[in-house]
Write an enzyme that holds these catalytic residues in place. Structure first.
Site, short mmCIF file in Angstrom:
data_model
loop_
_atom_site.label_atom_id
_atom_site.label_comp_id
_atom_site.label_asym_id
_atom_site.label_seq_id
_atom_site.Cartn_x
_atom_site.Cartn_y
_atom_site.Cartn_z
N ARG A 54 -15.70 -4.75 9.16
CA ARG A 54 -16.72 -4.27 9.29
C ARG A 54 -17.04 -3.45 9.23
NH1 ARG A 54 -11.62 -0.01 7.96
NH2 ARG A 54 -11.27 -1.72 5.92
N LYS B 264 0.96 -1.08 -0.21
CA LYS B 264 0.17 0.24 -0.04
C LYS B 264 0.83 1.15 0.27
CE LYS B 264 -3.87 -2.36 2.72
NZ LYS B 264 -4.90 -2.44 3.62
O1 PNS Z 1 -4.10 -4.99 7.52
P1 PNS Z 1 -4.35 -5.24 5.85
O2 PNS Z 1 -3.23 -4.24 4.95
O3 PNS Z 1 -5.50 -5.00 4.99
O4 PNS Z 1 -3.68 -6.60 5.44
C1 PNS Z 1 -3.39 -7.42 4.38
C2 PNS Z 1 -2.04 -9.08 4.59
C3 PNS Z 1 -1.34 -8.58 4.98
C4 PNS Z 1 -3.32 -9.42 5.09
C5 PNS Z 1 -2.87 -9.69 2.93
O5 PNS Z 1 -2.41 -8.42 2.09
C6 PNS Z 1 -1.55 -10.40 2.68
O6 PNS Z 1 -1.93 -11.31 2.93
N1 PNS Z 1 -0.24 -10.36 2.36
C7 PNS Z 1 0.61 -11.09 2.72
C8 PNS Z 1 1.29 -11.43 1.05
C9 PNS Z 1 -0.07 -12.89 0.47
O7 PNS Z 1 -0.03 -13.70 1.06
N2 PNS Z 1 -0.75 -12.67 -0.31
C10 PNS Z 1 -2.03 -13.39 -0.67
C11 PNS Z 1 -3.18 -12.95 0.18
S1 PNS Z 1 -4.42 -13.41 -0.47
#
Ligand code: PNS
Length: 167
Positions: A97, A41
């Protein structure tokens, strides 16, 4: 032992995240706050180490002992399911949420299960009083000098005040 990973960017941690982790700790034996080290992000306001520090302080300052003893705080890089395997977790915890969260969360839950069928995602509905909070808006309000003290735990409010004073 039922271990869950509460994965996220936590940039910064909000009272909504704390609400979710408290409730997850009532269901699981151990909940690991998993801070994604390199979120894709917008540029993070806090470094990974600062995010870990504020979460540890917030858990110590705000969670009751019975909850505190079930929570660990770690960072990770790479796939959430890989991190789950590393810590022996069978569950990913996420907060919902509003309906608007649902579509992307559903997609992530399905993809995580495709990657690792042994890991399930469990959703907690964020308490209504925190349902309008998001890290990105808290960050924006703080950067423009607004008061976020009712939206984040004291450890985050302190660090945000230091961070914005130095801008
Ligand atoms: O707080 P956020 O930014 O909504 O969290 C998102 C998060 C960290 C859970 C997601 O981006 C994630 O799991 N990232 C790690 C990489 C990964 O596993 N990507 C595939 C997800 S299907």
């Amino acid at each position: 032992m039922r271990i869950a990973v509460y994965a996220g960017s936590f940039d910064p941690l909000t009272n909504g995240h704390l609400d979710v982790v408290n409730r997850a700790a009532a269901v699981f034996d151990r909940v690991v706050f998993a801070v994604l080290a390199n979120p894709r992000k917008a540029a993070p306001i806090f470094t990974t180490d600062a995010r870990l520090a504020v979460i540890r302080e917030a858990v110590a300052e705000t969670c009751p002992p019975a909850v505190r003893e079930r929570i660990d705080v770690e960072s990770f890089d790479g796939l959430t399911v890989e991190f789950c395997r590393k810590v022996g977790a069978g569950f990913v915890v996420r907060g919902l949420r509003a309906i608007s969260d649902f579509e992307s969360e559903l997609q992530m839950a399905h993809l995580n299960r495709k990657l690792e069928p042994g890991i399930d995602t469990v959703f907690f509905m964020t308490a209504i009083e925190h349902s309008y909070l998001s890290s990105s808006l808290v960050k924006e309000i703080a950067l423009f000098g607004g008061d976020v003290t009712d939206m984040v735990p004291p450890s985050v409010a302190r660090r945000l005040a230091e961070r914005t004073a130095s801008l």
